[in-house]
Design a protein around this motif. Sequence first.
Motif, short mmCIF file in Angstrom:
data_model
loop_
_atom_site.label_atom_id
_atom_site.label_comp_id
_atom_site.label_asym_id
_atom_site.label_seq_id
_atom_site.Cartn_x
_atom_site.Cartn_y
_atom_site.Cartn_z
N ILE A 168 35.84 54.50 41.50
CA ILE A 168 37.30 54.47 41.54
C ILE A 168 37.87 54.26 40.14
CG2 ILE A 168 39.29 53.14 42.35
CD1 ILE A 168 37.72 52.64 44.96
N VAL A 169 37.31 53.28 39.43
CA VAL A 169 37.80 52.99 38.07
C VAL A 169 37.53 54.15 37.13
CG1 VAL A 169 37.55 51.46 36.08
CG2 VAL A 169 37.57 50.49 38.38
N HIS A 171 37.15 57.35 37.85
CA HIS A 171 38.03 58.48 38.16
C HIS A 171 39.45 58.22 37.67
CE1 HIS A 171 35.74 61.04 41.31
NE2 HIS A 171 34.91 60.51 40.44
N ALA A 172 39.88 56.96 37.74
CA ALA A 172 41.21 56.61 37.23
C ALA A 172 41.28 56.86 35.73
CB ALA A 172 41.53 55.15 37.54
N ALA A 177 44.98 57.56 34.45
CA ALA A 177 45.85 56.70 35.25
C ALA A 177 46.17 55.42 34.48
CB ALA A 177 45.18 56.36 36.58
N ASP A 179 47.65 52.81 36.28
CA ASP A 179 47.51 51.77 37.31
C ASP A 179 46.71 52.30 38.48
OD1 ASP A 179 49.70 49.49 36.52
OD2 ASP A 179 50.47 51.48 36.05
N ILE A 180 45.96 51.39 39.13
CA ILE A 180 45.20 51.71 40.33
C ILE A 180 45.71 50.82 41.46
CG2 ILE A 180 42.90 51.85 41.36
CD1 ILE A 180 41.77 51.79 38.47
N ARG A 192 45.65 54.76 45.35
CA ARG A 192 46.59 55.62 44.63
C ARG A 192 46.49 55.34 43.14
NH1 ARG A 192 52.50 55.08 47.07
NH2 ARG A 192 51.96 52.86 47.13
N PHE A 193 46.62 56.39 42.34
CA PHE A 193 46.64 56.28 40.88
C PHE A 193 48.05 56.58 40.39
CE2 PHE A 193 41.95 57.85 40.53
CZ PHE A 193 41.51 56.63 41.05
N ILE A 195 49.73 58.23 37.57
CA ILE A 195 49.41 59.14 36.48
C ILE A 195 50.72 59.67 35.89
CG2 ILE A 195 48.24 61.29 35.83
CD1 ILE A 195 46.35 60.81 38.20
N GLN A 202 44.79 59.25 46.27
CA GLN A 202 43.49 59.77 45.86
C GLN A 202 42.43 59.66 46.95
OE1 GLN A 202 42.93 61.18 42.78
NE2 GLN A 202 45.09 60.88 42.27
#
Length: 564
Positions: A168-169, A171-172, A177, A179-180, A192-193, A195, A202
């Motif tokens: 997850i991190v 891909h962010a 991104a 914020d996650i 959600r990211f 972007i 996501q």
Amino acid sequence: MPDTEVKTADTPTPPTVVTEEVVTGEAQAKALGIPYLSALPKDFDKALLNLISEDTAEKYGMVPFRKEGTMLYVAMLNPQNFEALNVLRFLAEKERLGIEVYMIDPKVFEEVMKLYTGTDSALSNAIQSLKQEDIAMSADEEAMGRNTKDKGVEVFQDAPIAKLVEVIVRHAMDGRASDIHIEPIDNSYRVRFRIDGILRSQLVFPLEVGRAVTSRIKILSNLKIDEKRKPQDGRFRFETAGNSIDLRVSSLPVMGGEKIVMRVLDKSSNVSDLDKLGLWGKARKVLETKIREPFGIILVTGPTGSGKSTSLYAFLQILNKEERNIITLEDPVEYYVDGINQSQIKPEIGYTFASGLRSILRQDPNVIMVGEIRDGETAELAIHAALTGHLVLSTLHTNDAIGAIPRLLDMKIEPFLLSSSLEAVAAQRLVRRICPHCKQEVKLSEKQTQRITDLFATVPEEEVKAYKLDPKQKAVVFEGKGCDECGNSGYKGRIAIYEVIDVNDEIHAIITDQGGNEAALVAAVKNQGALPIKVDGLLKVLQGVTTLSEVERVTEGNILVDEE
């Protein structure tokens, strides 16, 4: 039975774009008499990755990339690795396949390896792990205060859950991104990211996986995993590809569980580059002059998430010299900057902006940065710090730059004190940049063209040239069509638009003699030729940096869009 021989002879190479980076690799492949893979095929099927495991692919530097009938095409970093070729022969016999070997560009190999660690496989492994452990992740069980050897805690540190958090991190980060968001919704968890300022969904996973993921993140952030009744704040560091990323973590109890928001703080980003921030023309000259003054207050205004802190960090980076003692009060500290004394306030123990400001005045500072002026006490202390020979940088929540003056007067600051200390006020917003890969011209209506032409005519010629525009140019604007590079959004990255007011003698007099009369202030700002934030946005639209709709989204008025 199909041929199980591993072929390395010449075969036609799929059409690729040759770049300087692949010339050496292509030469090596040609010398070996094998094709070269310089780009991943557009019709690449991720299901092929199941034929060669991630560990095997990484160990031997080989990945499958195409399958036609009984022929499997495999790309290798080193086609002369005999151990790897033996593994391929075994695979060919086991799967009854013929195998064709290509040599692969290292960057393309990295692309494929990222697909191995995709969210789909990480999520399925995490779900499978939870099923195997048969753990009921109920709130009652988690609140029992079990020790760290308990099975329920072990699963939070279990490889599949840890892998899912990592994916997850990662891909962010790959998606740029800021914020996650990980939040419970409809008996499941959603990721959600944010972007370029916009939230995008996501991933959705089951409730029990979501609870395990939130607990894993809380462990990494040194938060109490059994405390679900009140918000908590923490942070942890994520290392990837030699790059260190800090994540600021906030947990919040909500209906259905806990919501986790992680702010991505990339220390490698160059926040000191004023050009990249979007500070150009006269606005830049004013601020660059004012931040080099020995004392006074400089304020940056705007709503939450408008990039105010980033601008202040950019100013601090410019001022960060050995001869200056720079101290900051922040809530929280976002970026750690070498050479600057950064302090995080803690209101729960009585360490507030006001009390902290009293303390740091005894630390012999030259420059003070106060994260935010929230109340009259902090404002008054900041004013006195500026009057006693300190340069003070801070932020304020107002809708425009001129609004900072009546806002401070409303906090019961004496007009003569404000007039003596305030040096400059900047307002800013963030707009998304047009993706350079799918940028295209937009056809405007006659009304839109006329409005833009009229606004452009109000800009002084020297300012137009400072933005690298032609005073006689036509109203030509652009937008992003949407492509793979920008996730079909048409935008990639963000830039700030500014309005900067030089608090000169005329404005000082209005504050002192007229109590900060807003109409008089507006007239004075117009006299000094300060560009309104919307006009700064328009100039960046004409440069092809952003779009009309983006400027309209973050500024007041309906000047730039057509009225039907």
